[in-house]
Design an enzyme around this catalytic site. Structure first.
Site, mmCIF file in Angstrom:
data_model
loop_
_atom_site.group_PDB
_atom_site.id
_atom_site.type_symbol
_atom_site.label_atom_id
_atom_site.label_comp_id
_atom_site.label_asym_id
_atom_site.label_seq_id
_atom_site.Cartn_x
_atom_site.Cartn_y
_atom_site.Cartn_z
ATOM 1 N N ASP A 77 3.011 -1.062 -1.450
ATOM 2 C CA ASP A 77 3.589 -0.069 -0.498
ATOM 3 C C ASP A 77 3.700 1.234 -1.160
ATOM 4 O OD1 ASP A 77 3.423 -2.097 1.426
ATOM 5 O OD2 ASP A 77 5.483 -3.096 0.544
ATOM 6 N N GLU A 78 2.688 1.676 -2.016
ATOM 7 C CA GLU A 78 2.855 2.648 -2.695
ATOM 8 C C GLU A 78 2.229 4.198 -1.902
ATOM 9 O OE1 GLU A 78 1.247 0.460 -3.828
ATOM 10 O OE2 GLU A 78 2.248 -0.076 -5.937
ATOM 11 N N LYS A 98 -1.076 3.447 -0.612
ATOM 12 C CA LYS A 98 -2.789 3.351 -0.930
ATOM 13 C C LYS A 98 -3.515 3.533 0.615
ATOM 14 C CE LYS A 98 -1.895 -0.712 -2.068
ATOM 15 N NZ LYS A 98 -0.515 -0.851 -2.031
ATOM 16 N N ALA A 151 -1.647 -7.528 2.803
ATOM 17 C CA ALA A 151 -1.623 -6.222 2.781
ATOM 18 C C ALA A 151 -1.293 -5.490 3.983
ATOM 19 C CB ALA A 151 -2.994 -5.586 2.239
ATOM 20 N N GLY A 152 -0.466 -4.374 3.902
ATOM 21 C CA GLY A 152 -0.113 -3.699 5.118
ATOM 22 C C GLY A 152 -0.189 -2.155 4.780
ATOM 23 N N HIS A 153 -1.256 -1.387 5.255
ATOM 24 C CA HIS A 153 -1.689 -0.257 4.962
ATOM 25 C C HIS A 153 -1.245 0.804 6.076
ATOM 26 C CE1 HIS A 153 -4.292 -1.701 1.489
ATOM 27 N NE2 HIS A 153 -3.053 -1.975 1.075
ATOM 28 N N GLN A 189 -1.760 -4.850 -2.385
ATOM 29 C CA GLN A 189 -0.823 -4.936 -3.391
ATOM 30 C C GLN A 189 -0.509 -3.873 -4.578
ATOM 31 O OE1 GLN A 189 -3.200 -7.875 -2.466
ATOM 32 N NE2 GLN A 189 -1.940 -7.719 -0.630
ATOM 33 N N THR A 214 1.358 -11.885 -6.448
ATOM 34 C CA THR A 214 0.424 -12.487 -5.381
ATOM 35 C C THR A 214 -0.754 -13.239 -6.212
ATOM 36 O OG1 THR A 214 -0.759 -11.913 -3.524
ATOM 37 C CG2 THR A 214 -1.190 -10.311 -5.116
ATOM 38 N N ASP A 217 8.725 13.872 -0.656
ATOM 39 C CA ASP A 217 9.719 14.521 0.348
ATOM 40 C C ASP A 217 10.819 13.750 0.527
ATOM 41 O OD1 ASP A 217 7.338 12.760 1.165
ATOM 42 O OD2 ASP A 217 8.310 12.811 3.110
ATOM 43 N N GLY A 252 4.453 13.791 2.860
ATOM 44 C CA GLY A 252 4.592 13.487 4.295
ATOM 45 C C GLY A 252 3.591 12.290 4.454
#
Ligand code: GDP
Ligand code: IMO
Ligand code: MG
Length: 427
Positions: free
Chosen positions: A13-14, A16, A39-41, A223, A238, A332, A414
């Site tokens: 969750d950086e 990507k 994953a959740g992008h 991940q 994972t 930010d 942002g």
């Protein structure tokens, strides 16, 4: 021409998805090489927000061919619903390529994931419950189902029966669950086969030919480094290799082809699920990071655990991935703190330690040693160049760069595609 790897330098969750999407306009192929719909992008394009799980973020760039490599695990129902969701929003997904060697997440893999977690009780990993671990376990146990198996009913039936033989014993005798009928699973999987067929390809050949033809290929990790099965905080990880080497095995491209490895690094730290996290905050600062940063899981909706930046982890990510650059995101979010603590080392059982300990016991005992950096209060979301940033924000970035061991080549200010300061070009 270059093959680039873009991966998470922390616990996922950086940002990507945003970084991949930003480069998507200038690359020919974007390739997922491991993981699945755990994953959740999130990608924000203008006033549109997309949440991608299995599909590579390059799918939103019209000129780019998205590829699901052999190292990915594919849940066919998720794949088809993600595709139709995008089609309904006018996104053309017809260029997608899926490796015939990618493994399928079957319904029984999802069941096993959920019952195993329940059985572990308070020792659970906190998985996403998407069947990821059990599918990779089947792959390594050589009882996995691959995408190509969908096109040979007899082989598919034999393989599903073989996989379920042992699993049904475990499900019924250990977990007190009903046995799963092989016939039903085969029927469900065959129901997806024709819809998926147009996308299935020999992706290893396609990608290597593309590189020979001087095309630009971007490998997008799911991940993050600390969730890697080999290099992460095992067992709280994972079941695949998000680290840079995973791009080679997960896509069938040799390491000599990779010219750049970009680590996506959040200006603070988050983690979802269980496991050690030295800089985790349990106070109002942690709550503020969660609120301002919108730190809620894209896949499971769980609150993300939040903490200050950890330079020990960033240095480790540089080393195990051979990072050439960092893309620092969410700077930010730190606006408004008078002073910002940064973890520069750990104290473990009374001793100062500069590098990530290999011992799980030591890491569980690690206490952060903080250095305080001066904060800033000016809104930075409109900054376009490094010199637009307030002096203290510039100094924060420079300090992180120095501690982390690779140049920071871009800074996110942002969520939007254009809310990025580009310092060194990636291409
Ligand atoms: P991924 O899994 O690494 O792709 O990251 P996620 O999409 O799960 O989480 C990152 C979140 O931060 C998303 O909601 C992004 O829209 C958002 N984001 C990415 N970069 C920035 C940034 O520079 N600033 C802010 N405020 N949000 C960002
Ligand atoms: P992206 O790509 C953050 C975590 C889970 C759990 C552990 C194992 O959005 O950065 P799994 O379902 O993979 O077996 O769960 O890994 N995890 C993630 N955490 N971001 C992710 O993906 C993650 N994918 C898995 O929370 O702790
Ligand atoms: Mg995510």
């Amino acid at each position: 021409m270059p093959a680039l790897v873009l991966l998470g330098a922390q616990w996922g969750d950086e940002g990507k998805g945003k970084a991949t999407d930003l480069l998507g306009g200038s690359v020919d192929y974007v390739v997922r090489y491991q993981g699945g719909n755990n994953a959740g992008h999130t990608v924000v394009v203008g006033d549109q927000k997309y949440a991608l799980h299995l599909l590579p973020s390059g799918i939103l760039s019209p000129g780019c061919t998205p590829v699901i490599g052999n190292g990915v695990v594919v849940d066919p129902s998720v794949l088809l619903s993600e595709l139709s969701g995008l089609n309904e929003r006018g996104v053309d997904t017809s260029k997608l390529l899926i490796s015939g060697n990618a493994h399928i997440i079957t319904p029984y893999n999802v069941t096993v994931d959920k019952v195993t977690e329940r059985f572990l009780g308070k020792r659970k990993i906190g998985t996403t419950g998407r069947g990821i671990g059990p599918t990779y376990a089947d792959k390594i146990n050589r009882v996995g189902i691959r995408v190509q198996d969908l096109y040979d009913e007899s082989i598919l039936t034999q393989k599903v029966e073989a996989a379920l033989d042992a699993k049904n014993q475990i499900l019924t005798k250990l977990y007190n669950r009903r046995a799963i009928a092989a016939g039903q699973v085969v029927e469900e999987l065959l129901g997806y086969a024709e819809q998926i067929r147009p996308y299935v390809a020999d992706t290893v050949l396609v990608l290597n030919q593309a590189l020979d033809d001087d095309k630009v290929v971007l490998f997008e990790g799911g991940q993050g480094t600390l969730l890697d099965i080999d290099h992460g905080t095992y067992p709280f990880v994972t079941s695949s290799n998000p680290t840079a080497g995973g791009a080679c095995t997960g896509a069938g491209v040799g390491p000599t082809k990779i010219s750049r490895v970009i680590g996506i690094l959040k200006a603070y730290t988050t983690r979802v699920g269980a496991g050690p996290f030295p800089t985790e905050l349990f106070d109002k600062d942690g709550e503020a990071l969660r609120e301002i940063g919108g730190e809620r899981g894209v896949t499971t909706g769980r609150d993300r655990r939040c903490g200050w930046f950890d330079a020990v982890i960033a240095r480790y990510a540089t080393r195990v991935n051979g990072l050439t650059d960092f893309f620092l995101t969410k700077l930010d979010v730190l606006t408004g703190w008078e002073q910002i603590p940064v973890c520069v080392a750990y104290e473990i059982d009374g001793k100062r330690v500069e590098e990530l300990p290999y011992s799980q016991t030591d890491f569980h005992h690690a206490k952060p040693v903080y250095e305080m950096l001066p904060g800033w209060s000016e809104d930075i979301t409109g900054a376009k160049t490094f010199s637009d940033l307030p002096k203290n924000a510039q100094a924060y970035v420079k300090a992180l760069e120095e501690m982390s061991g690779a140049p920071i080549s871009a800074i996110g200010v942002g969520p939007g595609r254009d809310e990025t300061i580009e310092i060194n070009s990636f291409l």
